[in-house]
Design a protein around this motif. Structure first.
Motif, short mmCIF file in Angstrom:
data_model
loop_
_atom_site.label_atom_id
_atom_site.label_comp_id
_atom_site.label_asym_id
_atom_site.label_seq_id
_atom_site.Cartn_x
_atom_site.Cartn_y
_atom_site.Cartn_z
N TYR A 139 -41.44 32.40 13.78
CA TYR A 139 -40.60 31.66 14.72
C TYR A 139 -41.29 31.52 16.08
O TYR A 139 -41.27 30.45 16.70
CB TYR A 139 -39.25 32.35 14.90
N TYR A 150 -44.48 31.59 16.71
CA TYR A 150 -45.61 30.67 16.57
C TYR A 150 -45.14 29.22 16.63
O TYR A 150 -45.72 28.39 17.35
CB TYR A 150 -46.30 30.96 15.23
N ALA A 151 -44.04 28.92 15.91
CA ALA A 151 -43.51 27.55 15.88
C ALA A 151 -42.96 27.14 17.25
O ALA A 151 -43.18 26.02 17.71
CB ALA A 151 -42.44 27.42 14.81
N TYR A 201 -45.78 26.49 19.64
CA TYR A 201 -46.42 25.21 19.30
C TYR A 201 -45.63 24.05 19.90
O TYR A 201 -46.20 23.15 20.53
CB TYR A 201 -46.51 25.06 17.78
N GLY A 248 -48.85 20.83 13.18
CA GLY A 248 -47.44 20.45 13.17
C GLY A 248 -46.95 20.08 11.78
O GLY A 248 -45.85 20.48 11.37
N ILE A 298 -46.65 23.22 9.62
CA ILE A 298 -45.45 23.98 9.97
C ILE A 298 -44.21 23.36 9.34
O ILE A 298 -43.35 24.06 8.78
CB ILE A 298 -45.30 24.07 11.51
N ILE A 309 -41.78 25.16 6.55
CA ILE A 309 -40.34 25.31 6.74
C ILE A 309 -39.56 24.64 5.60
O ILE A 309 -38.56 25.19 5.09
CB ILE A 309 -39.92 24.72 8.10
#
Length: 357
Positions: free
Chosen positions: A54, A56-57, A60, A93, A96, A100
């Motif tokens: 979480y 890391y995202a 970003y 991106g 990710i 998810i």
């Protein structure tokens, strides 16, 4: 976001990527029930891995939120490194989003997660490798530049007096650290919309030439936000202030070229002298009105516009031909000299600075 903050966040981003991937490797070592899709890994490690993911995202998204709008204020044709940086950011991106989506909706692809995580780590290393080292190098160079030193500010204030700025420009303020920083921000934020910094800072120029160049660029139609008059003055002052650093860089490049090919450099000396039409008669008897004191004052006034006079002492010409080549190069970068001034400065350099073989 400042460059230093961006570099710190980039290193944190890389640290989170390493922690997430290597913790994932450990978690995938525990027995896994494919039917129930449950792992025997400790719940605490599973929670830690989820929190790191979480973080890391979120980091970003935060960095992209600040960096993507900057692309609209950058030049239309992006440099190769910026393009590579942008492509890696987009790739991260997408990965990710895929990760998810698998965790939430497509659990039957869960066995591909180690490959996706490893790819994310590789892309993160490449992304940070393309940005942080250059940011750190820029920070080091900023501390080494003489533009913001007391000596540099004094020099800039003196040169601004004859740079051709309008009377309403407050020269004392333009030569302050605050205004020079503002000029740096204008250069990095607005001038790069149409030009690469390497093109702008390719060669040193005289103060008058910098002012004329900035004015000519400011009145041209622009894609981004226009440069206002006060910004025009501040960026001119900044460019005048960093001219010695540009001169140092240009000199280092010339020295490398000289070491690489002496014969070619000798031919270039002759060609430049012919093209610039500044061939100087070395027979000093033809200069009847030569005055040593006046020649020194003329030399210091003209040559200090682009670089410290001590540069000639540190890197003296090795021959009369090289003196001619140096003066020709200075004229090419914007220094205006009458023919008589060329002859006086040439004689003064040859008599006082010519390096002995």
């Amino acid at each position: 976001m400042s460059t230093s903050t961006s570099a710190i966040l980039g290193l944190i981003f890389l640290g989170l990527a390493n922690a997430s991937v290597f913790l994932m490797f450990k978690l995938w070592g525990y027995p896994f029930d494919k039917e129930t899709r449950t792992s025997e890994a400790p719940p605490s490690l599973m929670l830690l891995h989820r929190l790191i993911g979480y973080a890391y995202a979120i980091l970003y998204v935060f960095m992209m939120w600040h960096m993507v709008p900057r692309l609209w204020n950058y030049q239309v044709e992006l440099p190769p490194r910026t393009v590579a940086h942008l492509m890696l950011g987009i790739t991260i991106g997408v990965l990710i989003l895929v990760k998810i989506a698998i965790l939430r909706f497509f659990r039957h692809f869960e066995e591909t997660m180690p490959y996706i995580g490893t790819t994310l780590l590789i892309c993160t290393y490449l992304l940070i490798g393309l940005s942080v080292p250059f940011t750190l190098r820029e920070a080091v160079l900023r501390t080494q530049t003489m533009a913001f030193s007391e000596e540099g500010i004094t020099r800039t204030r003196r040169l601004l007096e004859n740079a051709g700025l309008p009377t309403e420009a407050q020269l004392d303020q333009l030569a302050s650290k605050r205004k020079l920083r503002e000029g740096q921000h204008v250069l990095q934020g607005k001038c790069v919309v149409c030009h690469d910094l390497r093109t702008i800072l390719a060669k040193p120029r005289t103060p008058t030439d910098w002012v004329r160049l900035v004015n000519r660029m400011a009145i041209k139609p622009m894609i981004g936000e226009p440069i206002h008059q006060e910004e025009e003055w501040t960026v001119s002052a900044y460019l005048i202030a960093i001219t010695p650093d540009i001169q140092t860089s240009a000199r280092q490049q010339r020295q490398e070229q000289i070491r690489a090919n002496e014969a070619k450099e000798a031919a270039q000396i002759a060609n430049v002298a012919m093209e610039m039409d500044v061939e100087v008669e070395t027979d000093t008897t033809e200069i009847d009105t030569y005055n040593e004191v006046e020649a020194k004052a003329l030399f210091e006034d003209k040559c200090s516009q682009c670089h410290p006079v001590t540069d000639v002492e540190d890197y003296p010409p090795r021959s009369e031909e090289e003196t001619t080549e140096v003066i020709a190069r200075m004229i090419e970068t914007g220094l205006y000299l009458e023919q008589e001034e060329i002859e006086i400065i040439t004689r003064y350099i040859n008599e006082n600075y010519l390096a002995s073989e």
